[in-house]
Design a protein around this motif. Structure first.
Motif, PDB file in Angstrom:
ATOM      1  N   GLY A  68       0.808  -1.213   0.000  1.00 53.35           N
ATOM      2  CA  GLY A  68       0.000   0.000   0.000  1.00 53.35           C
ATOM      3  C   GLY A  68       0.841   1.262   0.000  1.00 53.35           C
ATOM      4  N   GLU A  95      -7.586   2.704  -7.541  1.00 56.85           N
ATOM      5  CA  GLU A  95      -8.498   3.172  -6.490  1.00 56.85           C
ATOM      6  C   GLU A  95      -9.029   4.520  -6.938  1.00 56.85           C
ATOM      7  OE1 GLU A  95      -8.475   3.736  -1.632  1.00 56.85           O
ATOM      8  OE2 GLU A  95      -6.678   3.031  -2.656  1.00 56.85           O
ATOM      9  N   HIS A  98     -11.258   9.375  -3.474  1.00 57.16           N
ATOM     10  CA  HIS A  98     -11.852   9.168  -2.147  1.00 57.16           C
ATOM     11  C   HIS A  98     -11.194  10.147  -1.167  1.00 57.16           C
ATOM     12  CE1 HIS A  98      -8.165   6.800  -2.252  1.00 57.16           C
ATOM     13  NE2 HIS A  98      -8.096   6.975  -0.942  1.00 57.16           N
ATOM     14  N   THR A 100      -9.578  11.100   2.441  1.00 58.64           N
ATOM     15  CA  THR A 100      -8.766  10.400   3.434  1.00 58.64           C
ATOM     16  C   THR A 100      -8.963  11.020   4.814  1.00 58.64           C
ATOM     17  OG1 THR A 100      -6.845  11.860   3.199  1.00 58.64           O
ATOM     18  CG2 THR A 100      -7.013   9.972   1.667  1.00 58.64           C
ATOM     19  N   PHE A 107      -6.564   9.490  -5.464  1.00 56.65           N
ATOM     20  CA  PHE A 107      -6.839   8.331  -6.297  1.00 56.65           C
ATOM     21  C   PHE A 107      -5.506   7.706  -6.677  1.00 56.65           C
ATOM     22  CE2 PHE A 107      -6.380  11.661  -9.468  1.00 56.65           C
ATOM     23  CZ  PHE A 107      -5.752  11.049 -10.542  1.00 56.65           C
ATOM     24  N   THR A 116       3.283   2.433  -8.780  1.00 56.11           N
ATOM     25  CA  THR A 116       2.088   2.973  -8.138  1.00 56.11           C
ATOM     26  C   THR A 116       2.198   4.485  -8.028  1.00 56.11           C
ATOM     27  OG1 THR A 116       1.785   0.927  -6.897  1.00 56.11           O
ATOM     28  CG2 THR A 116       0.682   2.899  -6.042  1.00 56.11           C
ATOM     29  N   TYR A 118       0.151   7.856  -6.762  1.00 50.56           N
ATOM     30  CA  TYR A 118      -0.935   8.469  -6.018  1.00 50.56           C
ATOM     31  C   TYR A 118      -1.068   9.916  -6.469  1.00 50.56           C
ATOM     32  CZ  TYR A 118      -1.628   4.892  -2.368  1.00 50.56           C
ATOM     33  OH  TYR A 118      -1.939   3.754  -1.667  1.00 50.56           O
TER      34      TYR A 118
END
Length: 128
Positions: A68, A95, A98, A100, A107, A116, A118
């Motif tokens: 993560g 994802e 959203h 936090t 996202f 990855t 973000y």
């Protein structure tokens, strides 16, 4: 005291051409520079990160995904709008947008290599 003018991240790729296409066409960033056939810079707003051609998949990809974590965190002023634009250009949302607990809207996507990424929008002054 030492002054740091900029911090530059480097992502490893087994296909430099595909990575450049992903970041320029899908992610909507710009090619900042290219050095021979193994190195390039990608401009994201006022910032640049580097891509380096390597022979084997970046070993951190699986650890980052499973833990993560992220390879890059990019701050934006409209996470939902950017997520929709990236998705329209072919990016797969890992994802969706959203909120936090730490006061951002975020996202997540993966690049063509699996790094990855973000994207986060501060929802109030002083967050993120």
């Amino acid at each position: 005291t030492m002054k740091i003018a900029r911090v530059v991240a480097q992502l490893r790729t087994t296909d430099l051409e595909a990575a450049i296409r992903f970041y320029t066409e899908t992610a909507g960033m710009a090619l900042a520079f290219r050095h021979q056939d193994f190195y390039a810079g990608i401009r994201a707003g006022d910032h640049v990160f580097h891509l380096k051609l390597v022979d084997e998949k970046d070993p951190s990809i699986d650890d980052v995904r499973e833990g993560g974590h992220f390879h890059l965190y990019l701050e934006t002023d409209d996470a939902a709008g950017l997520a929709a634009a990236l998705q329209a250009r072919g990016a797969r949302l890992v994802e969706g947008p959203h909120e936090t607990a730490w006061g951002t809207r975020e996202f997540v996507i993966e690049d063509d290599q699996g790094h990855t990424l973000y994207f986060g929008e501060p929802l109030q002054a002083g967050s993120a």
